[in-house]
Design a protein around this motif. Structure first.
Motif, mmCIF file in Angstrom:
data_model
loop_
_atom_site.group_PDB
_atom_site.id
_atom_site.type_symbol
_atom_site.label_atom_id
_atom_site.label_comp_id
_atom_site.label_asym_id
_atom_site.label_seq_id
_atom_site.Cartn_x
_atom_site.Cartn_y
_atom_site.Cartn_z
ATOM 1 N N GLY A 18 1.311 -1.432 -0.128
ATOM 2 C CA GLY A 18 -0.096 0.022 0.143
ATOM 3 C C GLY A 18 0.537 1.173 0.033
ATOM 4 N N ALA A 19 1.846 1.682 -0.892
ATOM 5 C CA ALA A 19 3.022 1.903 -0.933
ATOM 6 C C ALA A 19 2.562 2.967 -1.999
ATOM 7 C CB ALA A 19 4.031 1.809 -1.519
ATOM 8 N N ASN A 20 2.257 3.397 -2.332
ATOM 9 C CA ASN A 20 1.221 4.514 -2.771
ATOM 10 C C ASN A 20 0.683 5.840 -3.067
ATOM 11 O OD1 ASN A 20 -0.858 3.137 -3.201
ATOM 12 N ND2 ASN A 20 -2.621 4.586 -4.471
ATOM 13 N N THR A 21 0.090 5.613 -1.473
ATOM 14 C CA THR A 21 -0.574 7.105 -0.660
ATOM 15 C C THR A 21 -0.544 7.041 0.740
ATOM 16 O OG1 THR A 21 -2.306 8.464 -0.470
ATOM 17 C CG2 THR A 21 -2.749 6.169 -0.929
ATOM 18 N N GLY A 22 -0.610 8.183 1.361
ATOM 19 C CA GLY A 22 -0.953 7.464 2.828
ATOM 20 C C GLY A 22 -0.585 7.660 3.577
ATOM 21 N N ILE A 23 -0.246 6.481 4.358
ATOM 22 C CA ILE A 23 0.546 5.850 5.584
ATOM 23 C C ILE A 23 1.346 5.849 4.108
ATOM 24 C CG2 ILE A 23 0.298 4.003 7.221
ATOM 25 C CD1 ILE A 23 -2.392 5.643 8.455
ATOM 26 N N GLY A 24 1.379 4.502 3.969
ATOM 27 C CA GLY A 24 2.169 3.626 3.375
ATOM 28 C C GLY A 24 3.216 4.618 2.320
ATOM 29 N N GLN A 25 2.701 5.427 1.451
ATOM 30 C CA GLN A 25 3.704 6.443 1.476
ATOM 31 C C GLN A 25 4.553 7.401 2.387
ATOM 32 O OE1 GLN A 25 2.866 10.844 -0.538
ATOM 33 N NE2 GLN A 25 3.399 9.172 -1.812
ATOM 34 N N VAL A 193 -5.176 11.605 8.531
ATOM 35 C CA VAL A 193 -4.898 12.111 7.149
ATOM 36 C C VAL A 193 -4.326 10.972 5.953
ATOM 37 C CG1 VAL A 193 -5.502 14.255 5.794
ATOM 38 C CG2 VAL A 193 -5.512 14.757 8.074
ATOM 39 N N THR A 194 -6.278 10.164 5.547
ATOM 40 C CA THR A 194 -5.390 9.945 4.272
ATOM 41 C C THR A 194 -6.701 9.907 3.065
ATOM 42 O OG1 THR A 194 -6.259 7.861 5.482
ATOM 43 C CG2 THR A 194 -4.255 8.274 5.436
ATOM 44 N N ASN A 195 -6.945 8.465 1.706
ATOM 45 C CA ASN A 195 -7.594 8.116 2.046
ATOM 46 C C ASN A 195 -8.977 7.596 2.252
ATOM 47 O OD1 ASN A 195 -6.094 9.360 -0.194
ATOM 48 N ND2 ASN A 195 -6.174 7.717 -1.470
ATOM 49 N N ASN A 196 -8.591 6.376 3.210
ATOM 50 C CA ASN A 196 -9.505 5.987 4.185
ATOM 51 C C ASN A 196 -10.165 7.438 4.947
ATOM 52 O OD1 ASN A 196 -8.784 3.527 2.995
ATOM 53 N ND2 ASN A 196 -7.944 2.743 4.408
ATOM 54 N N GLU A 198 -10.977 9.901 4.211
ATOM 55 C CA GLU A 198 -11.992 11.488 3.373
ATOM 56 C C GLU A 198 -13.381 11.155 3.650
ATOM 57 O OE1 GLU A 198 -11.357 13.053 -1.092
ATOM 58 O OE2 GLU A 198 -10.538 10.660 -0.809
ATOM 59 N N ALA A 199 -14.158 10.549 3.791
ATOM 60 C CA ALA A 199 -15.461 10.332 3.726
ATOM 61 C C ALA A 199 -15.713 11.194 5.586
ATOM 62 C CB ALA A 199 -15.927 8.849 4.459
ATOM 63 N N LEU A 200 -15.112 10.196 6.505
ATOM 64 C CA LEU A 200 -15.492 11.036 7.757
ATOM 65 C C LEU A 200 -14.934 12.692 7.791
ATOM 66 C CD1 LEU A 200 -13.442 8.282 10.191
ATOM 67 C CD2 LEU A 200 -16.114 8.597 9.921
ATOM 68 N N ARG A 201 -13.233 13.111 7.780
ATOM 69 C CA ARG A 201 -13.535 14.531 7.404
ATOM 70 C C ARG A 201 -14.452 15.648 6.361
ATOM 71 N NH1 ARG A 201 -8.731 15.163 4.330
ATOM 72 N NH2 ARG A 201 -8.409 12.239 4.459
ATOM 73 N N ALA A 202 -14.917 14.587 5.826
ATOM 74 C CA ALA A 202 -16.179 15.291 4.690
ATOM 75 C C ALA A 202 -17.192 15.900 4.899
ATOM 76 C CB ALA A 202 -16.311 14.896 3.171
ATOM 77 N N ASP A 203 -17.356 14.979 7.065
ATOM 78 C CA ASP A 203 -19.060 15.424 7.324
ATOM 79 C C ASP A 203 -18.469 16.280 8.758
ATOM 80 O OD1 ASP A 203 -20.239 14.368 9.677
ATOM 81 O OD2 ASP A 203 -21.329 12.679 8.353
ATOM 82 N N ALA A 204 -18.640 17.533 8.165
ATOM 83 C CA ALA A 204 -18.511 18.564 9.169
ATOM 84 C C ALA A 204 -18.932 18.149 10.504
ATOM 85 C CB ALA A 204 -18.722 19.730 8.482
ATOM 86 N N ASP A 205 -19.840 17.390 10.554
ATOM 87 C CA ASP A 205 -19.988 16.905 12.345
ATOM 88 C C ASP A 205 -18.781 16.732 12.998
ATOM 89 O OD1 ASP A 205 -21.796 18.714 12.072
ATOM 90 O OD2 ASP A 205 -23.807 17.594 11.554
ATOM 91 N N ARG A 206 -19.496 15.077 12.258
ATOM 92 C CA ARG A 206 -18.055 13.731 12.322
ATOM 93 C C ARG A 206 -16.524 13.906 12.892
ATOM 94 N NH1 ARG A 206 -17.710 7.834 11.192
ATOM 95 N NH2 ARG A 206 -16.756 7.352 13.394
ATOM 96 N N SER A 207 -16.160 15.481 11.034
ATOM 97 C CA SER A 207 -14.932 15.873 11.501
ATOM 98 C C SER A 207 -14.636 16.270 12.887
ATOM 99 C CB SER A 207 -14.465 16.508 10.427
ATOM 100 O OG SER A 207 -13.180 16.625 10.317
#
Length: 254
Positions: A18-25, A193-196, A198-207
């Motif tokens: 999983g080296a392409n992005t996020g934590i792996g990178q 802060v990763t792709n996984n 993203e949905a949580l960060r996009a939800d203002a209340d949850r974030s």
């Protein structure tokens, strides 16, 4: 041994999934900064990681593999070992997540996540250890768990099950392989802060509710996790076996 050398990865080759992005990178770049070389594995292009490694003057080789197929994953590790040479470390970072209410959770969403996050992780550990044991080589395995190795989470049943499983196999394999000099440990990232996420960060209340609960007052970064991986791959952690280190800004302590 000096402080500098006990955290040094010079001359060590590490395979990171999983080296392409996020934590792996982040893990790849941290290994590069510590003097190690990386074989990065993933389904998609790893150009950004390769560029970052190149800027550090650190060796990086990209290998494409679909890790949902555990036999393909094992064959890939075997080929990597027999080609460029033995590996000193394995970081099982690749992971996927599916969000769905438990009452409606599909078998497909169950199997997809378990296959990548748990099944392939176990069989990559096995492939690495078989080769290391056959050559009587020491080795380091770092599995990426989660704070959901300790908690239930919301709407992520298969992910939570897989990460509880990662913690369990980390302990089980450590018990078997510690006497032969293979250290098996894990990192449990918090909210990074990763792709996984993203949905949580996009939800203002949850974030906002997540952020309010993190004592550090911020989301984690891939570098936060990368530096912990270096520690678990380096001589500094020689007496650590079966540990899962939470890197979560204090989330679990709250």
């Amino acid at each position: 041994m000096s402080m500098a050398s006990s955290f040094n990865l010079e001359g060590r080759r590490v395979l990171v999934t999983g080296a392409n992005t996020g934590i792996g990178q982040g893990i790849c770049l941290a290994i590069g900064r510590a003097g190690g070389s990386v074989i990065g594995v993933g389904r998609s292009a790893m150009d950004e990681t390769a560029a970052g490694m190149s800027a550090l003057g650190a060796p990086f080789k990209a290998v494409h593999c679909d890790l949902s197929d555990h036999k393909a994953a094992q064959a890939m590790l075997d080929d990597t070992w027999s080609g460029p040479g033995p590996l000193d470390g394995l970081v099982n970072n690749a992971g996927i997540i599916r969000r769905q209410d438990a009452a409606e959770f599909s078998e497909e969403n169950w199997d997809d996540v378990i296959d990548v996050n748990l099944k392939s992780t176990f069989f990559l550990c096995q492939a690495f250890a078989r080769l290391a044991l056959a050559e009587k080589r020491e080795g380091r395995i770092v599995n990426v768990a989660s704070v959901l190795s300790f908690q239930g989470g919301i709407r992520v049943a298969s992910y939570t099950a897989s990460k509880h499983g990662v913690l369990g196999i980390t302990r089980a394999l450590a018990c078997e392989w510690a006497p032969q000099g293979i250290n098996v440990n894990a990192i449990a990232p918090g909210y990074v802060v990763t792709n996984n996420t993203e949905a949580l960060r996009a939800d203002a209340d949850r974030s906002a509710s997540i952020l309010a609960r993190i004592p550090a007052g911020r989301w984690g970064t891939p570098d936060d996790i990368g530096d912990t991986a270096v520690f678990l791959l380096a001589p500094a952690s020689a007496y650590m076996h079966g540990a899962t280190i939470a890197v979560d800004g204090g989330w679990l302590a709250r």
